[in-house]
Design a protein around this motif. Structure first.
Motif, short mmCIF file in Angstrom:
data_model
loop_
_atom_site.label_atom_id
_atom_site.label_comp_id
_atom_site.label_asym_id
_atom_site.label_seq_id
_atom_site.Cartn_x
_atom_site.Cartn_y
_atom_site.Cartn_z
N TYR A 133 1.68 -25.20 -25.50
CA TYR A 133 1.06 -24.37 -26.55
C TYR A 133 -0.40 -24.16 -26.19
N GLY B 179 -4.77 -26.88 -27.07
CA GLY B 179 -3.38 -26.82 -26.68
C GLY B 179 -2.80 -28.17 -26.35
N PRO C 271 0.90 -17.72 -26.35
CA PRO C 271 0.67 -18.96 -27.12
C PRO C 271 1.69 -20.06 -26.80
N TRP C 272 2.96 -19.69 -26.63
CA TRP C 272 3.99 -20.69 -26.38
C TRP C 272 4.74 -20.36 -25.10
N ILE D 140 1.61 -12.65 -28.49
CA ILE D 140 0.51 -12.84 -29.43
C ILE D 140 0.80 -12.00 -30.67
N ASN E 126 -3.83 -22.11 -27.66
CA ASN E 126 -4.56 -21.28 -28.62
C ASN E 126 -5.90 -20.95 -28.01
N PRO F 95 -7.93 -13.28 -29.69
CA PRO F 95 -7.26 -14.11 -28.69
C PRO F 95 -7.45 -13.55 -27.28
#
Length: 778
Positions: free
Chosen positions: A634, A613, A663-664, A693, A636, A657
């Motif tokens: 971010y 990230g 994620p953001w 996600i 991941n 995940p």
């Protein structure tokens, strides 16, 4: 309290009429030394008291919403006032020893997370804080095993030795389809003996009005309007004694209590979510939660030329009490009922779970550090000791359990069971409890650490640090009741771990405005246990491959984090950019999750994980009076190994995940101030966004409830308009605000008891709230 404070008020970092700041930038102690934020070579976000007030920060959840890479929320479990999840850069703290350190000054107060809904972290209320620091990435060298993902530090003001200062805040607000919220508090600092004995005390209280109505589960009649209100209060007293020119003693005591009248979950079918009419119609009674703690501490500081010796001694005593309503839970698991109506003859049926916890922490830390700013070598060494005891008593009372179990027999025309022994092999424990779990966790930790920075040439430093920890852990667990298929069993565990947590770094202060850095650091968590999950979870346990009636050992896990970053002040300070990128490698990850068929939580070691990230924060002052800020993070976060299950199955596939890590995340704010009379008027807006996600749910995994979607994306907009002005030395800020301007109501922490149950519940943002705030400072 506010108006009596008016004659004597002041604040550091006072604003000019144009809205610019007259003081230097914020200083932090994230490296255990006082440094400017822009010259601290780690990823740290710091908010001073003024900025916390500007953004309307009132809770740990508000801090997470304005900090890149930090998430905070309630887990999707059956307990409405239960555990919360806080994660930094995707490293969550859902099991065993937390991954995020929570500090009040230099005292770590985080606790082990367990099966009880009462057993989660305590967080200080946001009032009379000098600043809040959020340290992102492992802080194991300086802050220990509870900070493998990062640390959140609540720094309180020191006693005043010379000048009188007063800070006071009052607020009144109204929530759409809810009741009023209000608060008031005052903090005073000043000398008792000029330059020798100082004082700081504060007293604060807040009522957060409810916005969810509780209905009778049989008649749907209104039982209590806006039942989910919260009352909070905190008080602090600190004294400072300057004994000569070298020694300072600062004894203090911090007290806080919180009462939650009912959970803030609503029943989806009973509510009109579109109109914001939120209702709960599945419970016979309120789900109350009480939480109080007291923290006495003594800090001693001795200055010996170019060396400082600091001793921090503290004792943290916390007690919680939680009541959960198990009506729908019992109908689903014991009666096979997955939808309305509830059966006739059970109108007074009210099974409950009562949880009581006690957390006691004694902490002693001694550190020695140099104060010679002219030397190329800077160092700090320390010793740390902590003794912790956590008691967790969890009791499910269900005296009509046999009647509930016989409901499916009646419906099918089958013979009734004469006793619970026929089904579970044992009767109710003590004649009333379907499940009793009493867990005692004892931790004792010894650590020695050191860190040194050496300036190889002007501006270029090399950092090396190491912490050696001996952690002793003892567990005693008692389990009883038909749900656990035992009339009483005691399990024990006793382990000792020895770990090294190193840190290496390079930093280059190219000039006063530009810093570049890189680091590699390790964090290690100690072992733990996972209590039995019981008879309702037999199918889940079989699919994953563990014994539902056994106490499971949870092995230690570790993290390596690699990071590069820069902090740049450009165009004469009008633009500031803080950026970092990282990779985190997580081995033998301790993972807490709700089993999908029975929704009971359990913890297991589930393989390897990686997190990649970056986060970027930008602030700008393009012209006088206008301030702009934005941050983007971010993350991941994914598991990287397949977890095999029984009969050649795969429990969880590589690439899955982390379920609750967005994620953001984006935050943005803007404020414009303009001279108005003898003061200034201002308007500001704060916006936050979290993405969802997108990867589809793995419906073949036995860890997943295939009927529950991924958490949704969310956004929030708050605005505030106010006027700042002075009366003598007193600074006054009067403002009106609207939180959740667009009245967003996403379904958060959506859950139900089993995949075929229609009893869906969820949480959401507090509906649109309009209010006024008054702060005064001297």
């Amino acid at each position: 309290m506010l108006f009596t404070a008016f004659p004597a008020l002041a604040q550091d970092g006072r604003r000019t009429a144009a809205g610019d700041t007259a003081s230097d930038e914020i200083v932090v102690t994230a490296t255990r030394k006082t440094t400017l934020l822009s010259r601290t070579p780690i990823a740290v976000t710091a908010k001073g008291r003024e900025e916390l007030d500007e953004q309307g920060v009132r809770s740990i959840a508000d801090i997470a919403s304005i900090t890149p890479g930090v998430s905070f929320g309630q887990s999707a479990i059956i307990y409405g006032t239960g555990q919360t999840i806080i994660s930094i850069r995707g490293v969550d703290s859902q099991s065993g020893i937390p991954t995020t350190g929570v500090y009040i000054d230099d005292t770590p107060i985080q606790t082990r997370v367990g099966v009880s809904p009462s057993l989660g972290n305590a967080y200080p209320q946001i009032f009379d804080l000098e600043r809040v620091e959020v340290l992102r990435g492992p802080q194991g060298t300086l802050f220990g095993s509870g900070s493998v993902g990062g640390a959140i530090r609540f720094i309180t003001p020191k006693p005043n030795y010379n000048d009188l200062s007063v800070y006071s805040r009052a607020e009144l607000a109204s929530t759409k389809n809810g009741s009023l919220s209000y608060e008031g508090g005052v903090a005073v600092g000043g000398p008792l003996v000029e330059d020798k004995i100082g004082l700081r005390y504060s007293l604060w209280s807040r009522h957060d009005g409810g916005y969810i109505d509780r209905l009778d589960p049989y008649t749907n009649d209104l039982v209590e309007e806006d039942s989910d209100y919260t009352n909070s209060m905190s008080a602090r007293l600190a004294l400072g004694f300057r004994l000569g020119n070298a020694l300072t003693l600062t004894p203090s005591v911090y007290y806080q209590r919180q009462y939650i009248n009912d959970n803030s979950r609503f029943e989806v079918d009973a509510s009109d979510v579109e109109e914001g009419d939120l209702r709960q119609g599945l419970n016979q009674g309120n789900e109350k939660h009480k939480d109080r703690f007291v923290l006495p501490a003594l800090k001693a500081e001795l200055e010996l030329g170019g060396v400082s010796i600091v001793s921090d001694t503290s004792y943290f005593d916390r007690r919680t009490h939680t009541i959960n309503d198990d009506t729908s839970l019992s109908y689903v698991f014991s009666g096979g009922l997955t939808g309305r109506p509830f059966p006739v003859g059970f109108e007074d049926y009210a099974p409950t779970t009562t949880s009581n916890t006690r957390q006691e922490l004694f902490t002693q830390e001694l550190r020695v550090q140099d104060n010679n700013d002219s030397s190329r070598l800077s160092w700090i060494v320390g010793l740390f000791y902590q003794k912790s005891k956590v008691l967790d008593d969890f009791r499910g009372r269900d005296e009509r359990l046999l009647d509930i179990i016989n409901l499916p027999q009646i419906a099918a025309g089958e013979p009734l069971f004469d006793s619970l022994t026929e089904v579970f092999g044992t009767e109710l424990y003590d004649g009333q409890y379907s499940v009793v779990t009493r867990n005692e966790h004892r931790d004792q930790q010894y650590a020695a650490y050191g860190q040194a920075d050496y300036e190889v040439f002007d501006g270029f430093k090399v950092t090396a640090g190491l912490r050696y920890t001996i952690a002793e852990y003892q567990f005693t667990g008692f389990n009883a009741g038909p749900v656990l298929a035992t009339d009483g069993r005691t399990d024990t565990a006793d382990t000792t771990s020895r770990t090294l947590t190193p840190k290496f770094g390079l930093s280059y202060q190219a000039d006063p405005n530009n810093l570049f850095y890189a680091s590699a650091s390790k964090g290690v968590r100690g072992p733990g246990v996972s209590p039995p999950v019981g008879a309702n979870c037999i199918a889940d346990a079989a699919a994953i491959g563990f014994d539902p009636f056994a106490t499971l050992n949870v092995e230690p896990d570790s993290i390596w984090s690699y990071e590069i970053g820069s902090k740049n002040r450009l165009f004469g300070g009008k633009l500031a950019v803080d950026a970092s990128a990282y990779r985190i490698e997580w081995s033998n990850a301790q993972t807490l999750f709700a089993l999908p068929q029975c929704t009971i939580q359990t913890a297991l070691n589930l393989g390897e994980a990686k997190i990649d990230g970056f986060d970027v924060a930008v602030s700008a002052r393009p012209f006088s009076g206008l301030r702009l800020g934005a941050s983007v993070a971010y993350i991941n976060a994914r598991y990287t190994t397949d977890i095999p299950g029984p009969n050649d199955t795969v429990v969880r596939r590589a690439g899955e995940p982390f379920p609750l890590v967005a994620p953001w995340t984006v935050q943005a704010n803007a404020e414009y101030a303009h001279r108005l009379g003898e003061g200034e008027g201002y308007a500001r807006a704060d916006f936050s966004y979290s993405s969802r996600i997108k990867k589809p749910v793995d419906v073949d995994s036995p860890l997943v409830d295939p009927t529950l979607p991924r958490p949704p994306s969310t956004s929030m907009l708050d605005i505030r308009v106010g006027h700042r002005f002075s009366v003598g030395l007193t600074e006054i800020d009067a403002s009106v605000f609207i939180n959740n301007v667009t009245d967003e109501r996403p379904l958060l922490a959506l859950f139900h008891e089993t995949p075929d149950s229609n009893f869906y519940r969820a949480g959401t943002f507090r509906p649109r709230t309009v209010g006024i705030t008054l702060t005064v400072n001297r």
